[in-house]
Design a protein around this motif. Structure first.
Motif, PDB file in Angstrom:
ATOM      1  N   UNK A 198       0.835  -1.204   0.000  1.00 32.31           N
ATOM      2  CA  UNK A 198       0.000   0.000   0.000  1.00 32.31           C
ATOM      3  C   UNK A 198       0.872   1.258   0.000  1.00 32.31           C
ATOM      4  N   UNK A 199       1.883   1.266   0.862  1.00 31.99           N
ATOM      5  CA  UNK A 199       2.739   2.444   0.998  1.00 31.99           C
ATOM      6  C   UNK A 199       3.529   2.717  -0.275  1.00 31.99           C
ATOM      7  N   UNK A 200       3.980   1.664  -0.931  1.00 29.64           N
ATOM      8  CA  UNK A 200       4.691   1.845  -2.200  1.00 29.64           C
ATOM      9  C   UNK A 200       3.785   2.508  -3.233  1.00 29.64           C
ATOM     10  N   UNK A 201       2.542   2.068  -3.296  1.00 30.90           N
ATOM     11  CA  UNK A 201       1.582   2.656  -4.234  1.00 30.90           C
ATOM     12  C   UNK A 201       1.287   4.109  -3.885  1.00 30.90           C
ATOM     13  N   UNK A 202       1.102   4.380  -2.592  1.00 29.15           N
ATOM     14  CA  UNK A 202       0.795   5.740  -2.159  1.00 29.15           C
ATOM     15  C   UNK A 202       1.955   6.688  -2.448  1.00 29.15           C
ATOM     16  N   UNK A 203       3.168   6.254  -2.114  1.00 28.61           N
ATOM     17  CA  UNK A 203       4.341   7.105  -2.342  1.00 28.61           C
ATOM     18  C   UNK A 203       4.535   7.382  -3.835  1.00 28.61           C
ATOM     19  N   UNK A 204       4.315   6.352  -4.653  1.00 27.56           N
ATOM     20  CA  UNK A 204       4.451   6.528  -6.105  1.00 27.56           C
ATOM     21  C   UNK A 204       3.379   7.458  -6.654  1.00 27.56           C
ATOM     22  N   UNK A 205       2.255   7.547  -5.952  1.00 27.26           N
ATOM     23  CA  UNK A 205       1.155   8.394  -6.410  1.00 27.26           C
ATOM     24  C   UNK A 205       1.197   9.809  -5.880  1.00 27.26           C
ATOM     25  N   UNK A 206       2.251  10.170  -5.155  1.00 28.64           N
ATOM     26  CA  UNK A 206       2.400  11.553  -4.718  1.00 28.64           C
ATOM     27  C   UNK A 206       2.033  11.854  -3.290  1.00 28.64           C
ATOM     28  N   UNK A 207       1.593  10.845  -2.533  1.00 28.70           N
ATOM     29  CA  UNK A 207       1.331  11.055  -1.111  1.00 28.70           C
ATOM     30  C   UNK A 207       2.669  11.082  -0.371  1.00 28.70           C
ATOM     31  N   UNK A 208       2.884  12.096   0.451  1.00 28.83           N
ATOM     32  CA  UNK A 208       4.103  12.118   1.246  1.00 28.83           C
ATOM     33  C   UNK A 208       3.979  11.143   2.413  1.00 28.83           C
ATOM     34  N   UNK A 209       4.987  10.304   2.589  1.00 26.61           N
ATOM     35  CA  UNK A 209       5.015   9.380   3.722  1.00 26.61           C
ATOM     36  C   UNK A 209       5.999   9.929   4.745  1.00 26.61           C
ATOM     37  N   UNK A 210       5.499  10.270   5.909  1.00 27.57           N
ATOM     38  CA  UNK A 210       6.321  10.769   6.995  1.00 27.57           C
ATOM     39  C   UNK A 210       6.382   9.771   8.130  1.00 27.57           C
ATOM     40  N   UNK A 211       7.096  10.125   9.175  1.00 33.20           N
ATOM     41  CA  UNK A 211       7.300   9.237  10.314  1.00 33.20           C
ATOM     42  C   UNK A 211       6.440   9.667  11.499  1.00 33.20           C
ATOM     43  N   UNK A 212       5.978   8.659  12.240  1.00 29.69           N
ATOM     44  CA  UNK A 212       5.160   8.885  13.440  1.00 29.69           C
ATOM     45  C   UNK A 212       5.702   8.020  14.579  1.00 29.69           C
ATOM     46  N   UNK A 213       7.022   7.836  14.583  1.00 29.56           N
ATOM     47  CA  UNK A 213       7.753   6.987  15.529  1.00 29.56           C
ATOM     48  C   UNK A 213       7.666   5.529  15.095  1.00 29.56           C
ATOM     49  N   UNK A 214       8.312   4.667  15.838  1.00 27.33           N
ATOM     50  CA  UNK A 214       8.264   3.237  15.550  1.00 27.33           C
ATOM     51  C   UNK A 214       7.110   2.561  16.280  1.00 27.33           C
ATOM     52  N   UNK A 215       6.955   2.844  17.590  1.00 23.15           N
ATOM     53  CA  UNK A 215       5.942   2.129  18.372  1.00 23.15           C
ATOM     54  C   UNK A 215       4.874   3.026  18.994  1.00 23.15           C
ATOM     55  N   UNK A 216       4.874   4.322  18.683  1.00 18.28           N
ATOM     56  CA  UNK A 216       3.880   5.286  19.154  1.00 18.28           C
ATOM     57  C   UNK A 216       3.952   5.553  20.658  1.00 18.28           C
ATOM     58  N   UNK A 217       5.147   5.773  21.210  1.00 18.32           N
ATOM     59  CA  UNK A 217       5.225   6.176  22.618  1.00 18.32           C
ATOM     60  C   UNK A 217       5.115   7.691  22.752  1.00 18.32           C
ATOM     61  N   UNK A 218       4.981   8.165  23.986  1.00 14.77           N
ATOM     62  CA  UNK A 218       5.062   9.592  24.233  1.00 14.77           C
ATOM     63  C   UNK A 218       6.547   9.936  24.317  1.00 14.77           C
ATOM     64  N   UNK A 219       7.046  10.646  23.327  1.00 11.64           N
ATOM     65  CA  UNK A 219       8.486  10.795  23.150  1.00 11.64           C
ATOM     66  C   UNK A 219       9.172  11.528  24.288  1.00 11.64           C
ATOM     67  N   UNK A 220       8.474  12.464  24.931  1.00  2.60           N
ATOM     68  CA  UNK A 220       9.123  13.238  25.990  1.00  2.60           C
ATOM     69  C   UNK A 220       9.334  12.432  27.269  1.00  2.60           C
ATOM     70  N   UNK A 221       8.864  11.196  27.308  1.00  2.00           N
ATOM     71  CA  UNK A 221       9.086  10.324  28.463  1.00  2.00           C
ATOM     72  C   UNK A 221      10.290   9.408  28.290  1.00  2.00           C
ATOM     73  N   UNK A 222      10.911   9.425  27.126  1.00  2.00           N
ATOM     74  CA  UNK A 222      11.901   8.405  26.798  1.00  2.00           C
ATOM     75  C   UNK A 222      13.323   8.840  27.143  1.00  2.00           C
TER      76      UNK A 222
END
Length: 264
Positions: free
Chosen positions: A115-139
């Motif tokens: 899905x992501x390969x198709x989306x990226x090829x179609x112009x959707x920007x793929x960004x990052x939202x962390x690896x496991x979705x923790x609250x980053x300021x606690x790490x």
């Protein structure tokens, strides 16, 4: 900022789900009002270069990476010539939303690599939202570095495109989080302040407006079309810090250790 475009949710997650029918009315209204969309990295690059953008320019973002983005949201966006930035939680690609177990949403399907390969090829920007979705300021610093670095490296290797935008889970960040985000090669980072972003915003603290299923098409157009006042920005910042403090206390007492163990 959107999360899920779907027809059902648990009560605890309902604020983050917009029905396809409501989403279509929102996007149609933005198009009729004359808005055009760009990606978050396009926005950041234009601001960094001092390039003025048309007044009715918006950046539509979708957090987490649910399968319903491809199934429900994308066809509506394409029908109105809109693009988007999709923020992926990489540990769960091709799986289920296990980090949402406390909200009763651990089974929501996620986008696959195909899905992501198709989306990226179609112009959707793929960004990052962390690896496991923790609250980053606690790490701890080394764990924080991993949560920021893994999605960037993984997505770039698999998709063959630059990953330059980061959306902090829960919208929370600190100076240390933002500095490490920049150090690792991202050009911009998004928070959740529920105010309209302006050219004065720090590139690693770009605020976003949360769109819910209760917002009408007129609400979305109004929200997108006017600048936030200084008073609104101050109030939003205070709400943001208050909610961050409450969540931080709750996670420290109840959830952090259990969540970390469950995601190993």
């Amino acid at each position: 900022m959107y999360h899920s475009v779907a027809t059902s949710s648990t009560p605890a997650f309902s604020d983050f789900v917009v029905s396809p029918e409501r989403f279509e009315t929102q996007i149609h209204a933005l198009a009729v009002a004359g808005f055009t969309s760009i990606t978050m990295s396009h926005l950041a690059a234009a601001r960094a270069a001092g390039v003025a953008l048309p007044e009715k320019t918006i950046a539509l973002t979708f957090d987490d990476g649910f399968l319903d983005f491809a199934e429900n949201a994308l066809p509506i966006l394409q029908a109105h010539d809109f693009t988007a930035t999709l923020y992926m939680t990489t540990r769960f690609i091709g799986g289920r939303s296990r980090w949402l177990a406390p909200e009763g949403e651990a089974d929501r399907p996620m986008l696959s690599w195909a899905d992501l390969e198709t989306l990226a090829a179609g112009g959707v920007e793929v960004g990052a939202h962390s690896d496991t979705h923790p609250q980053l300021d606690l790490l701890a610093p080394q764990v924080l570095a991993r949560e920021l670095m893994v999605p960037k490296v993984t997505l770039e290797d698999r998709l063959g495109v630059p990953v330059t935008s980061m959306a902090y889970p829960f919208g929370y960040s600190t100076r240390e989080v933002r500095q490490m985000t920049a150090h690792l090669g991202y050009t911009n980072g998004c928070v959740v302040s529920d105010v309209v972003s302006s050219g004065d915003d720090h590139p690693y603290s770009t605020p976003r407006l949360t769109v819910t299923g209760s917002h009408s098409a007129a609400d979305v157009v109004l929200m997108s079309g006017r600048a936030s006042t200084r008073q609104e920005r101050t109030k939003a910042l205070l709400r943001h810090h208050a909610s961050r403090g409450l969540r931080r206390a709750g996670l420290k007492k109840k959830e952090s250790a259990a969540l970390s163990r469950s995601l190993r």
